[in-house]
Every structure is written in structure tokens, then in C-alpha cells.
Design a protein around this motif. Structure first.
Motif, PDB file in Angstrom:
ATOM      1  N   ILE A 241       6.311 -19.961 -15.475  1.00 12.70           N
ATOM      2  CA  ILE A 241       6.766 -19.483 -16.779  1.00 12.70           C
ATOM      3  C   ILE A 241       7.833 -18.391 -16.629  1.00 12.70           C
ATOM      4  O   ILE A 241       8.843 -18.392 -17.338  1.00 12.70           O
ATOM      5  CB  ILE A 241       5.565 -19.000 -17.613  1.00 12.70           C
ATOM      6  N   ALA A 242       7.630 -17.479 -15.691  1.00 12.01           N
ATOM      7  CA  ALA A 242       8.618 -16.419 -15.469  1.00 12.01           C
ATOM      8  C   ALA A 242       9.952 -17.007 -14.997  1.00 12.01           C
ATOM      9  O   ALA A 242      11.024 -16.596 -15.467  1.00 12.01           O
ATOM     10  CB  ALA A 242       8.083 -15.408 -14.449  1.00 12.01           C
ATOM     11  N   TRP A 243       9.885 -17.975 -14.076  1.00 12.39           N
ATOM     12  CA  TRP A 243      11.118 -18.603 -13.605  1.00 12.39           C
ATOM     13  C   TRP A 243      11.789 -19.393 -14.728  1.00 12.39           C
ATOM     14  O   TRP A 243      13.020 -19.438 -14.823  1.00 12.39           O
ATOM     15  CB  TRP A 243      10.858 -19.479 -12.381  1.00 12.39           C
TER      16      TRP A 243
ATOM     17  N   ARG B 206      12.209 -10.922 -14.119  1.00 12.19           N
ATOM     18  CA  ARG B 206      12.284 -10.608 -12.681  1.00 12.19           C
ATOM     19  C   ARG B 206      11.104  -9.723 -12.259  1.00 12.19           C
ATOM     20  O   ARG B 206      10.547  -9.895 -11.175  1.00 12.19           O
ATOM     21  CB  ARG B 206      13.615  -9.962 -12.334  1.00 12.19           C
ATOM     22  N   ARG B 207      10.710  -8.804 -13.117  1.00 14.65           N
ATOM     23  CA  ARG B 207       9.522  -7.989 -12.823  1.00 14.65           C
ATOM     24  C   ARG B 207       8.281  -8.866 -12.769  1.00 14.65           C
ATOM     25  O   ARG B 207       7.422  -8.687 -11.906  1.00 14.65           O
ATOM     26  CB  ARG B 207       9.342  -6.915 -13.884  1.00 14.65           C
TER      27      ARG B 207
ATOM     28  N   ARG C 196      14.917  -9.993 -28.420  1.00 12.28           N
ATOM     29  CA  ARG C 196      15.334  -9.196 -27.269  1.00 12.28           C
ATOM     30  C   ARG C 196      16.673  -9.705 -26.767  1.00 12.28           C
ATOM     31  O   ARG C 196      16.967 -10.881 -26.813  1.00 12.28           O
ATOM     32  CB  ARG C 196      14.323  -9.336 -26.141  1.00 12.28           C
ATOM     33  N   ARG C 197      17.472  -8.820 -26.246  1.00 16.38           N
ATOM     34  CA  ARG C 197      18.721  -9.237 -25.630  1.00 16.38           C
ATOM     35  C   ARG C 197      18.402  -9.932 -24.322  1.00 16.38           C
ATOM     36  O   ARG C 197      17.397  -9.667 -23.688  1.00 16.38           O
ATOM     37  CB  ARG C 197      19.609  -8.030 -25.417  1.00 16.38           C
ATOM     38  N   ASP C 198      19.262 -10.829 -23.903  1.00 12.72           N
ATOM     39  CA  ASP C 198      18.996 -11.614 -22.705  1.00 12.72           C
ATOM     40  C   ASP C 198      18.897 -10.752 -21.451  1.00 12.72           C
ATOM     41  O   ASP C 198      18.158 -11.086 -20.538  1.00 12.72           O
ATOM     42  CB  ASP C 198      20.030 -12.723 -22.533  1.00 12.72           C
ATOM     43  N   ASP C 199      19.588  -9.620 -21.401  1.00 12.52           N
ATOM     44  CA  ASP C 199      19.480  -8.776 -20.215  1.00 12.52           C
ATOM     45  C   ASP C 199      18.092  -8.144 -20.132  1.00 12.52           C
ATOM     46  O   ASP C 199      17.550  -7.959 -19.050  1.00 12.52           O
ATOM     47  CB  ASP C 199      20.589  -7.728 -20.143  1.00 12.52           C
ATOM     48  N   GLU C 200      17.484  -7.846 -21.272  1.00 14.82           N
ATOM     49  CA  GLU C 200      16.116  -7.317 -21.264  1.00 14.82           C
ATOM     50  C   GLU C 200      15.136  -8.389 -20.822  1.00 14.82           C
ATOM     51  O   GLU C 200      14.214  -8.110 -20.052  1.00 14.82           O
ATOM     52  CB  GLU C 200      15.738  -6.802 -22.656  1.00 14.82           C
ATOM     53  N   LEU C 201      15.337  -9.609 -21.302  1.00 16.43           N
ATOM     54  CA  LEU C 201      14.492 -10.721 -20.878  1.00 16.43           C
ATOM     55  C   LEU C 201      14.618 -10.936 -19.375  1.00 16.43           C
ATOM     56  O   LEU C 201      13.617 -11.161 -18.689  1.00 16.43           O
ATOM     57  CB  LEU C 201      14.865 -12.000 -21.628  1.00 16.43           C
TER      58      LEU C 201
ATOM     59  N   VAL D  51       8.126 -12.029 -11.979  1.00 18.52           N
ATOM     60  CA  VAL D  51       8.152 -12.805 -10.736  1.00 18.52           C
ATOM     61  C   VAL D  51       7.577 -11.973  -9.592  1.00 18.52           C
ATOM     62  O   VAL D  51       6.719 -12.445  -8.835  1.00 18.52           O
ATOM     63  CB  VAL D  51       9.591 -13.289 -10.411  1.00 18.52           C
ATOM     64  N   LEU D  52       8.025 -10.741  -9.461  1.00 17.66           N
ATOM     65  CA  LEU D  52       7.520  -9.875  -8.379  1.00 17.66           C
ATOM     66  C   LEU D  52       6.019  -9.657  -8.503  1.00 17.66           C
ATOM     67  O   LEU D  52       5.288  -9.715  -7.511  1.00 17.66           O
ATOM     68  CB  LEU D  52       8.258  -8.535  -8.390  1.00 17.66           C
ATOM     69  N   LEU D  53       5.555  -9.416  -9.702  1.00 18.30           N
ATOM     70  CA  LEU D  53       4.132  -9.178  -9.932  1.00 18.30           C
ATOM     71  C   LEU D  53       3.307 -10.427  -9.613  1.00 18.30           C
ATOM     72  O   LEU D  53       2.303 -10.351  -8.890  1.00 18.30           O
ATOM     73  CB  LEU D  53       3.909  -8.761 -11.385  1.00 18.30           C
ATOM     74  N   PHE D  54       3.718 -11.569 -10.126  1.00 20.19           N
ATOM     75  CA  PHE D  54       2.937 -12.792  -9.943  1.00 20.19           C
ATOM     76  C   PHE D  54       3.054 -13.365  -8.534  1.00 20.19           C
ATOM     77  O   PHE D  54       2.180 -14.110  -8.098  1.00 20.19           O
ATOM     78  CB  PHE D  54       3.313 -13.829 -10.997  1.00 20.19           C
ATOM     79  N   GLU D  55       4.123 -13.019  -7.806  1.00 23.32           N
ATOM     80  CA  GLU D  55       4.211 -13.441  -6.399  1.00 23.32           C
ATOM     81  C   GLU D  55       3.110 -12.792  -5.580  1.00 23.32           C
ATOM     82  O   GLU D  55       2.566 -13.411  -4.668  1.00 23.32           O
ATOM     83  CB  GLU D  55       5.583 -13.095  -5.822  1.00 23.32           C
TER      84      GLU D  55
END
Length: 144
Positions: A44-46, A27-28, A17-22, A30-34
Motif C-alpha cells: 500500500i505504501a509503495w 516513504r516514512r 494533501r499536497r503530493d509532496d506531503e504524501l 516504507v521504512l517503518l513497514f520494512e
């Protein structure tokens, strides 16, 4: 200094995957797991964002992501012998060396691993604290 990583050079890595997709996915996450306060998943997301920011040469952003990864790592597992990439971001980033050293010292575990001591020695050298830097570098080398 901000860079574009291999994308800026026109380099594509097949099958990855390209880094922008990662970045978008992390970031999605992070929002979900918060929402569920899932600290292990947040760590892991961070950490994924730490990698993205490092890859792109955005070292201040890498430091911020590493601080979040470290926070959630410690909340999930109580302690950590790693700083989640913070030390590299402090060495390469835009913070003043004395501020970076203060941050590194405040976040380091009681018995830091040799690589963390080496990073500390680098920051001390940047501050022209040569003798102290050399002593810490020798201590790190003895522990390798």
C-alpha cells in the motif's frame, strides 16, 4: 520528461494533501513497514508512491515504485492480477520499447486482464510489430 503536476500550474486542491506531503508520509511508511516485513502495508505504501510519481510525470521512478508494490503485493497475497501501475509507467517512461515489453512480459500474470494486453499491444506498435499488435488488441477487445 519530468513535470510538476498541478502544483506547477498554481492549482491547489482544497481538502487534500499536497503530493509532496504524501510522498514524505509514504516513504516514512516504507521504512517503518520494512522493519516489520509487513508486506501488505508495504504494498500500500509503495502504491502511494506510484501515484505520486505518476502525478509528477516521473515515470521511471513510477516504474521502480510499481515494481516494489508488485513484489510486496505478491508476497502478501501470493498473486496479483494487476501490475500496480507498472504498465502505464513503461508506456510513458524513458525505457526503450523493447526493454519495456520484456519487463511487461516477465511480470504479467499467466492470464493477463484486457488492459494489460492493450498495453502490450501499444508497446508492440512502438516496435513497428503492427500485425502482432493488432492481433493482441483484438484479443483484448474480445475479452472486454
Amino acid at each position: 520528461m519530468t513535470g510538476d503536476g498541478p502544483r506547477g500550474l498554481g492549482i491547489e486542491v482544497p481538502g487534500q494533501r499536497r503530493d509532496d506531503e504524501l510522498e514524505v508520509l509514504a516513504r516514512r511508511a516504507v521504512l517503518l513497514f520494512e522493519q516489520s516485513q509487513n508486506h501488505a502495508a508495504l504494498a500500500i505504501a509503495w502504491l502511494a508512491l506510484v501515484s505520486v510519481e505518476s502525478f509528477n510525470g516521473r515515470f521511471e521512478e513510477q516504474a521502480r515504485a510499481a515494481e516494489q508494490a508488485l513484489k510486496h503485493t505478491r508476497l502478501a497475497w501470493r498473486r496479483s492480477s494487476t501490475l500496480c501501475g507498472l504498465e502505464g509507467a513503461l508506456i510513458l517512461g524513458p525505457r526503450r520499447s523493447d526493454e519495456a515489453l520484456e519487463m511487461l512480459d516477465s511480470r504479467a500474470p499467466e492470464h493477463p486482464p484486457p488492459i494489460m494486453l492493450i498495453r502490450r499491444a501499444e508497446l508492440l506498435m512502438m516496435l513497428a510489430r503492427v500485425d502482432e499488435s493488432a492481433q493482441i488488441a483484438r484479443e483484448a477487445a474480445d475479452r472486454l
